[in-house]
Motif scaffolding. Structure first.
Motif, PDB file in Angstrom:
ATOM      1  N   VAL A 256      56.139 103.033 -99.854  1.00 50.26           N
ATOM      2  CA  VAL A 256      57.035 101.885 -99.671  1.00 50.26           C
ATOM      3  C   VAL A 256      58.074 102.079 -98.576  1.00 50.26           C
ATOM      4  N   ASP A 257      57.930 103.110 -97.757  1.00 55.79           N
ATOM      5  CA  ASP A 257      58.872 103.352 -96.666  1.00 55.79           C
ATOM      6  C   ASP A 257      58.440 102.545 -95.451  1.00 55.79           C
ATOM      7  N   TYR A 258      59.272 101.587 -95.039  1.00 58.08           N
ATOM      8  CA  TYR A 258      58.918 100.708 -93.923  1.00 58.08           C
ATOM      9  C   TYR A 258      58.959 101.420 -92.575  1.00 58.08           C
ATOM     10  N   GLN A 259      59.512 102.610 -92.511  1.00 56.05           N
ATOM     11  CA  GLN A 259      59.423 103.384 -91.280  1.00 56.05           C
ATOM     12  C   GLN A 259      57.982 103.828 -91.012  1.00 56.05           C
ATOM     13  N   TRP A 260      57.156 103.851 -92.055  1.00 55.41           N
ATOM     14  CA  TRP A 260      55.725 104.105 -91.908  1.00 55.41           C
ATOM     15  C   TRP A 260      54.919 102.811 -92.014  1.00 55.41           C
ATOM     16  N   ILE A 261      55.366 101.884 -92.845  1.00 52.69           N
ATOM     17  CA  ILE A 261      54.615 100.641 -93.062  1.00 52.69           C
ATOM     18  C   ILE A 261      54.484  99.843 -91.771  1.00 52.69           C
ATOM     19  N   ILE A 262      55.567  99.724 -91.012  1.00 53.58           N
ATOM     20  CA  ILE A 262      55.535  98.879 -89.811  1.00 53.58           C
ATOM     21  C   ILE A 262      54.592  99.431 -88.741  1.00 53.58           C
ATOM     22  N   PRO A 263      54.688 100.712 -88.351  1.00 52.25           N
ATOM     23  CA  PRO A 263      53.729 101.186 -87.334  1.00 52.25           C
ATOM     24  C   PRO A 263      52.286 101.162 -87.824  1.00 52.25           C
ATOM     25  N   CYS A 264      52.066 101.485 -89.101  1.00 53.17           N
ATOM     26  CA  CYS A 264      50.694 101.421 -89.625  1.00 53.17           C
ATOM     27  C   CYS A 264      50.199  99.978 -89.661  1.00 53.17           C
ATOM     28  N   SER A 265      51.087  99.034 -89.954  1.00 55.34           N
ATOM     29  CA  SER A 265      50.699  97.625 -89.951  1.00 55.34           C
ATOM     30  C   SER A 265      50.333  97.164 -88.546  1.00 55.34           C
ATOM     31  N   VAL A 266      51.028  97.669 -87.541  1.00 58.22           N
ATOM     32  CA  VAL A 266      50.693  97.335 -86.150  1.00 58.22           C
ATOM     33  C   VAL A 266      49.246  97.723 -85.850  1.00 58.22           C
ATOM     34  N   VAL A 267      48.890  98.945 -86.205  1.00 61.80           N
ATOM     35  CA  VAL A 267      47.546  99.452 -85.904  1.00 61.80           C
ATOM     36  C   VAL A 267      46.485  98.730 -86.726  1.00 61.80           C
ATOM     37  N   LEU A 268      46.700  98.622 -88.047  1.00 60.09           N
ATOM     38  CA  LEU A 268      45.685  98.009 -88.911  1.00 60.09           C
ATOM     39  C   LEU A 268      45.569  96.511 -88.662  1.00 60.09           C
ATOM     40  N   GLY A 269      46.679  95.837 -88.386  1.00 63.27           N
ATOM     41  CA  GLY A 269      46.624  94.413 -88.070  1.00 63.27           C
ATOM     42  C   GLY A 269      45.858  94.151 -86.789  1.00 63.27           C
ATOM     43  N   SER A 270      46.103  94.978 -85.776  1.00 62.25           N
ATOM     44  CA  SER A 270      45.368  94.841 -84.516  1.00 62.25           C
ATOM     45  C   SER A 270      43.884  95.084 -84.730  1.00 62.25           C
ATOM     46  N   LEU A 271      43.571  96.110 -85.513  1.00 63.46           N
ATOM     47  CA  LEU A 271      42.171  96.444 -85.777  1.00 63.46           C
ATOM     48  C   LEU A 271      41.457  95.311 -86.499  1.00 63.46           C
ATOM     49  N   LEU A 272      42.113  94.731 -87.514  1.00 67.27           N
ATOM     50  CA  LEU A 272      41.507  93.616 -88.251  1.00 67.27           C
ATOM     51  C   LEU A 272      41.233  92.442 -87.327  1.00 67.27           C
ATOM     52  N   MET A 273      42.183  92.108 -86.466  1.00 66.99           N
ATOM     53  CA  MET A 273      42.021  90.944 -85.598  1.00 66.99           C
ATOM     54  C   MET A 273      40.932  91.166 -84.556  1.00 66.99           C
ATOM     55  N   VAL A 274      40.849  92.371 -83.998  1.00 75.47           N
ATOM     56  CA  VAL A 274      39.810  92.662 -83.010  1.00 75.47           C
ATOM     57  C   VAL A 274      38.432  92.600 -83.660  1.00 75.47           C
ATOM     58  N   LEU A 275      38.288  93.184 -84.851  1.00 70.13           N
ATOM     59  CA  LEU A 275      37.003  93.155 -85.543  1.00 70.13           C
ATOM     60  C   LEU A 275      36.627  91.732 -85.952  1.00 70.13           C
ATOM     61  N   ALA A 276      37.612  90.945 -86.384  1.00 74.34           N
ATOM     62  CA  ALA A 276      37.338  89.557 -86.762  1.00 74.34           C
ATOM     63  C   ALA A 276      36.888  88.745 -85.554  1.00 74.34           C
ATOM     64  N   ASP A 277      37.525  88.975 -84.407  1.00 69.00           N
ATOM     65  CA  ASP A 277      37.121  88.259 -83.192  1.00 69.00           C
ATOM     66  C   ASP A 277      35.720  88.678 -82.760  1.00 69.00           C
ATOM     67  N   LEU A 278      35.399  89.967 -82.894  1.00 67.93           N
ATOM     68  CA  LEU A 278      34.055  90.435 -82.563  1.00 67.93           C
ATOM     69  C   LEU A 278      33.026  89.813 -83.501  1.00 67.93           C
ATOM     70  N   ALA A 279      33.348  89.770 -84.793  1.00 64.21           N
ATOM     71  CA  ALA A 279      32.440  89.157 -85.766  1.00 64.21           C
ATOM     72  C   ALA A 279      32.251  87.676 -85.481  1.00 64.21           C
ATOM     73  N   ALA A 280      33.319  87.006 -85.026  1.00 66.77           N
ATOM     74  CA  ALA A 280      33.232  85.569 -84.729  1.00 66.77           C
ATOM     75  C   ALA A 280      32.212  85.281 -83.646  1.00 66.77           C
ATOM     76  N   ARG A 281      32.015  86.238 -82.743  1.00 62.84           N
ATOM     77  CA  ARG A 281      31.033  86.055 -81.668  1.00 62.84           C
ATOM     78  C   ARG A 281      29.635  86.478 -82.079  1.00 62.84           C
ATOM     79  N   MET A 282      29.530  87.309 -83.103  1.00 63.21           N
ATOM     80  CA  MET A 282      28.234  87.878 -83.477  1.00 63.21           C
ATOM     81  C   MET A 282      27.553  87.138 -84.624  1.00 63.21           C
TER      82      MET A 282
END
Length: 351
Positions: free
Chosen positions: A293-319
């Motif tokens: 629950v420490d947001y000093q870790w939650i925020i940077p991890c959310s940046v990476v995982l959120g970006s990853l989800l969106m890139v994979l979703a966009d790739l899936a949208a084309r495939m």
């Protein structure tokens, strides 16, 4: 979110806050997530209506030849698209994490609480009354629209007897979002701008250009840096207003700064990708489950995982149905709606 393992102690006259966190797991997620993101970006640039091998992608990025069609496709279409997905995913994920931390509402998300619908409504007004408006102004108006949506949701939710609760906030968000979407569609029909707004309704990064990224990037980077700076304050605030105040925190200032950051992130994202929901709901919950629950870790991890989800979703949208594209918002909703129903059934107590 659980706070059973949280405590605070006094050392040398200063308050030292101890919260349940997993720094080793968080570090592994950041390292592994960045590696997975790089691979996802490479795959997203390579695959599409015309598949391009990785060697050509490498040459197009580092030794661009404008005479080659494949290089032009990569530089002018696919690279800005995938980088836009990275930025938008980070925006939605961090905005959702901050909203959940500040409001202690496990169902908080920019899409569920009217920010996305508000930004889309103001964009509809811009297309109707100010056609040809420069993209910089569209971003600024998106910020105002996000603020309008959030203000309506919080205002209506606070009118109920007993004050603002997580359930009332979500219900008010659903009502306000439905109203703003209906108004946007009415404007589109009356002014015959449905084709211009179709991209924002469906949600997607297909139309992202380098100009969009150039204008959007400084806002997003500044907002994410600001989120990191106040991350410890968000952690304290997530324990409750009374606990935060007893630790000497100025809650009003933290909430004001946090709200501005959320509006910038949500407004910038909607101005590029349109109304895409659930990224800010899924990623923060997943991140808290993994790192604590420490947001000093939650925020940077959310940046990476959120970006990853969106890139994979966009790739899936084309495939899914080549050469046609499936709206990214629809694909993410296939995951987000069941996840939202699960949280609503559990009352958000599982994390």
């Amino acid at each position: 979110m659980s706070t059973s393992t949280e405590a605070s102690e006094k050392f040398d006259g200063n308050t030292k806050l101890h919260v349940h966190t997993r720094p080793i797991t968080a570090s592994l997620i950041l390292i592994g997530g960045v590696a997975a993101l790089v691979l996802a970006i490479a795959a997203s640039v390579s695959f599409g209506a015309a598949d391009i091998d990785f060697a050509t992608v490498w040459e197009a990025v580092f030794r661009f030849n404008p005479d080659l069609t494949s290089h032009q496709i990569i530089q002018e279409l696919r690279l800005p698209r995938v980088l836009g997905a990275v930025m938008v995913g980070a925006c939605f994920a961090v905005a959702g994490a901050m909203m959940q931390g500040m409001t202690r509402n496990p169902l908080a998300d920019s899409g569920l609480l009217g920010l996305n619908a508000g930004a889309s409504f103001v964009l509809a007004l811009c297309f109707a009354f100010f056609p040809g408006l420069p993209y910089l102004y569209l971003i600024l108006y998106s910020f105002l629209g996000a603020a309008l949506g959030a203000g309506l949701v919080y205002g209506i939710g606070s009118l109920a007897k007993g004050g603002l609760t997580p359930l009332r906030l979500v219900l008010a968000g659903a009502a306000v979002s439905a109203l703003l979407v209906a108004l946007s569609e009415g404007i589109a029909i009356y002014f015959r701008i449905g084709q211009d707004l179709a991209f924002w309704y469906a949600g997607g990064v297909a139309g992202t250009k380098w100009l969009h990224l150039k204008i959007m990037a400084p806002w997003i980077v500044a907002a994410i840096i600001g989120a990191m700076i106040i991350s410890r304050s968000i952690t304290i605030l997530s324990l409750g207003d009374e606990v935060a105040a007893s630790l000497g925190q100025r809650n009003t200032v933290v909430k004001l700064v946090g709200t501005v950051i959320v509006l910038v992130l949500a407004g910038a994202a909607v101005s590029v990708v349109g109304s895409v929901g659930f990224v800010g709901l899924i990623i923060p919950h997943l991140t808290r489950h993994l790192v604590g629950v420490d947001y000093q870790w939650i925020i940077p991890c959310s940046v990476v995982l959120g970006s990853l989800l969106m890139v994979l979703a966009d790739l899936a949208a084309r495939m899914v149905n080549p050469p046609y594209e499936t709206p990214v918002g629809a694909l993410i909703a296939l995951i987000g709606v069941p996840f939202f129903l699960y949280l609503a059934r559990k009352g958000g107590r599982e994390l």
